[in-house]
Each structure stands twice: as C-alpha cells, then as structure tokens.
Design a protein around this motif. Structure first.
Motif, PDB file in Angstrom:
ATOM      1  N   SER A 179       5.354  -9.555  -7.229  1.00  0.00           N
ATOM      2  CA  SER A 179       5.362  -8.114  -6.984  1.00  0.00           C
ATOM      3  C   SER A 179       5.967  -7.351  -8.152  1.00  0.00           C
ATOM      4  O   SER A 179       6.859  -7.836  -8.847  1.00  0.00           O
ATOM      5  N   ALA A 185       5.925  -2.722  -2.450  1.00  0.00           N
ATOM      6  CA  ALA A 185       5.265  -3.958  -2.882  1.00  0.00           C
ATOM      7  C   ALA A 185       6.111  -5.171  -2.513  1.00  0.00           C
ATOM      8  O   ALA A 185       5.594  -6.198  -2.041  1.00  0.00           O
ATOM      9  N   TYR A 265       1.175  -8.129  -5.935  1.00  0.00           N
ATOM     10  CA  TYR A 265       1.502  -6.965  -5.121  1.00  0.00           C
ATOM     11  C   TYR A 265       1.883  -5.814  -6.056  1.00  0.00           C
ATOM     12  O   TYR A 265       3.025  -5.705  -6.483  1.00  0.00           O
TER      13      TYR A 265
END
Length: 402
Positions: A179, A185, A265
């Motif tokens: 992420s 995220a 992410y």
C-alpha cells in the motif's frame, strides 16, 4: 415504573443472552488462529512437485497505478520452462499500453502478446477481455490475474503443480498488500490480510473452499468449458467467486495455494474507499446470503462494546474489551504477519480496531442498496449477482432529445 416479575426475568435473560452472543466472535477468533496454524504449517512442510506443463497467463488490464511496470515484469521472471503472457486492454489508448510495450522490449525472449477490442459479451468488461484472452491462449492451463498483482519467481510452479491430478479444477492464491502511505489504502490492505483471509482459512478447514480468490485464479480450458467458459460469466461481478463455485459444482477440486501474491493498494479518498468496500460487501451478500448474515458473529468490536455496556461491573466490561483486543490482534498477527507475511499488517497492526469499526458500518450499510460503483460506471446488482448498467440521468435526457 414497577417491573413485573416476568419483565424482570426477561430483562435478566436478555442481558445474559447478549453477553453470551458477545463471546461468539471471541470463539471465532480462536478458530481462525487454529485454522491459520493448521494451513500454513501443513503447506510449508510440503515439497514442490515436478509437474510443469506450459501455461498461458491471462492479464486483463485497465489503466496504471504506482507499480504497474514492476507488477507486469514479475511475470516475466518466472522460474518456469514454457509459458506465454497475454495482455488485453479495452482500447489501445489505455495508459497500460506503454508499459506493456516497454516490457516486450526489455524481455524479447518472452512470449508476450497485447490484444484489444474484445467483443461485448456482457456488462463485466474484465470478463469480456478474459473471454478473448482464453480463445487466443495457446495452452491448456490458464492463470488469470489482475494488473495490480505482483508475483514471485516460483509463482507458476506453485500454481501448476496441483493440476497433475485431473480432479483439480481451480487453484487460487491468498494475497498480501503493498500500500501507498495513505490511511484508506492501508485499511483496505489490513482488511484483506487480517479479516478476509482469516475467513477463507476457517472455511477451508470447516468445509473446504467452494470459491476462488480473485487476485490469481488458475484453471484449465477443459474445466472452463464445463461451466460454459468466460462467456457464461459476462454479466456477473464476482467472476472469481463464480469460477470456483461453478467448477466445484461440476465436480472439480477447488483449492487455495500456499503461494501468496501481492496486490497494490493505491492512495484513496474516503469516498473511493467506501465505494470499493461497499461493492465488495454487496457482492458477497448476493453470492452467499446466509454466510453474509452469519458474518454478524465475526464482528468482534460491536459485540465487545455491547457486552461491556451490558456488563454489571467495570471489571467485566474491561475483561470483554481486553479479550476482544487481544484475540483480534492475535488473529491479525497470526494470519496477516506470520501466515501471509504482509508488511502492511506488520507495520499497521494498531489500525485493526479502526478497520473493524469501518467494516461493521459497511456491513450494515450493504443491506440498504444493491447499487455499486466500479470505476466511473454505476451498476445495479440483481439477486443472482449479475450487473445491470445504470444510465446516468443526463445521458438518458440526451438520448430522448436525440
């Protein structure tokens, strides 16, 4: 106001029942820990087989993110004798085309093809692209994955080995998050590693998995043909779930590999985070309605708060809250950190209670609508999990004038 004896007894019994219900998620957490230990200890003891048939990797992609090129390149570094990589974009103006062209230049010895212009079979454009890729694939064994997936050099060997047995129908992979430094995220990545994966492990232990995990799904042309091909999935949102579920019903063995892939992410706004989580939740609710309602008893945080409020002593309230926190973090560490080796889970374990609170809000909200947002498009989900595109009001007015 004076309570009757019946009302008093009902109030006492009601509090006791709710307190007992508050303990159910704690039992689930213990079950998830044992399931994770069972799965990963067993799988890590296994030796890898020598079965390595040629593989066609199918990659429907759209747009790019912060790590697209590295994700694509990881599929070119496989310790595997024979395979091809087929990309498909909606059109050749897609930003993903440039890194794919660069990939072809950097890895000239790899068999890489880029396709576009898939026929419109249904509302799920990803599945439309997969249908084209499967038709163009040279090999029997197919491994589909999204554009935001990154793999190790052992990925294809791990995925292909179970197909030595003809009964194997679908093999999919757990996934760990990579992420960007963004709260929403990181919370999404935490949810996948510490909650979703825990539920899959419990299902695998209790009944065996009857679905596939979407980051990476391997199957064969033969099994795909038995369920009607990708064409039969062109209108469903949860194509990964349906592939596993339909192949399982057709007699194929559905399993989860010990190989863990990585998914990206990217940074999100809260609005995008909520839309993504709502889409996932409503999809699961329609695919597995009974199981989805049962998820109520895996939400430890609201039950712990309810139990603490109903407790007749400060010590009892503290005990319930501490039990939730300890067991929930133990699940997150065992599944996410130790099992999946997820770095977001390792660094952001303290965010788990916040994630649980948001997840419960999404779970409740998912019952009030069947509408989802996917990218810029909006859809209505039918009771069978199919997507029906919603025409924006402005577009509809424009059509009427025309």
């Amino acid at each position: 106001m004076v309570l009757t004896s019946w009302e008093f007894r009902w109030g006492a019994w009601g509090s006791t029942i709710l307190l007992l219900a508050a303990c159910v998620p704690l039992a689930y957490y213990l079950l998830a820990i044992v399931a994770a230990l069972r799965f990963f200890l067993r799988e890590r003891r296994k030796t890898l087989g020598a079965y390595m048939p040629p593989v066609s990797i199918l990659k429907p992609v759209r747009g790019v993110d912060f790590a697209s090129y590295e994700n694509y390149a990881s599929f070119c570094r496989q310790d595997y004798p024979e395979y091809e990589i087929l990309f498909c974009v909606n059109d050749l103006d897609d930003p993903a085309v440039l890194p794919i062209r660069n990939l072809m230049s950097e890895y000239p010895r790899r068999s890489i093809r880029l396709l576009s212009g898939a026929p419109q079979l249904g509302s799920n454009r990803k599945v439309n692209n997969l249908a084209l890729l499967a038709r163009e694939a040279k090999y029997e064994l197919l491994a589909q994955s999204d554009g935001d997936v990154r793999v190790s050099s052992n990925y294809l060997r791990e995925l292909a080995a179970p197909f030595e047995h003809a009964q194997t129908g679908v093999v999919s992979c757990f996934y760990r998050g990579v992420s960007q430094p963004n709260l929403w995220a990181q919370i999404e990545a935490l949810g996948a590693a510490t909650d979703f994966s825990a539920g899959v492990l419990v299902a695998d232990w209790m009944e065996g998995v009857t679905f596939a995990l979407g980051a990476s799904v391997a199957t064969t042309k033969t099994w795909l043909a038995r369920i009607g091909g990708y064409e039969a999935l062109a209108n469903v949102l949860a194509d990964d779930y349906e592939i596993g579920n339909r192949v399982g019903k057709a007699g194929g063995r559905v399993m989860v590999s010990r190989e863990v892939v990585s998914t990206m992410y990217p940074a999100l706004t809260f609005k995008r985070f909520w839309e993504h989580q709502s889409r996932w939740a409503r999809t699961v609710r329609l695919c597995r309605p009974a199981s989805y309602i049962g998820l109520l008893f895996t939400h430890g945080l609201p039950w712990a708060v309810a139990g603490a409020l109903l407790s007749r002593s400060a010590f009892g309230a503290l005990l319930i809250l501490v039990a939730y926190l300890v067991l929930r973090l133990a699940v997150a560490w065992t599944v996410g950190v130790w099992g999946l080796r997820d770095q977001t889970a390792r660094r952001k374990l303290w965010l788990v209670p916040l994630r649980d609170a948001l997840h419960f809000a999404v779970w409740v909200a998912s019952f009030f609508s069947n509408r989802i947002t996917w990218g810029e498009a909006k859809f209505h989900l039918t009771s069978s999990g199919e997507m029906v595109a919603l025409v924006p009001p402005a577009t509809e007015k424009g059509r009427k004038k025309a």
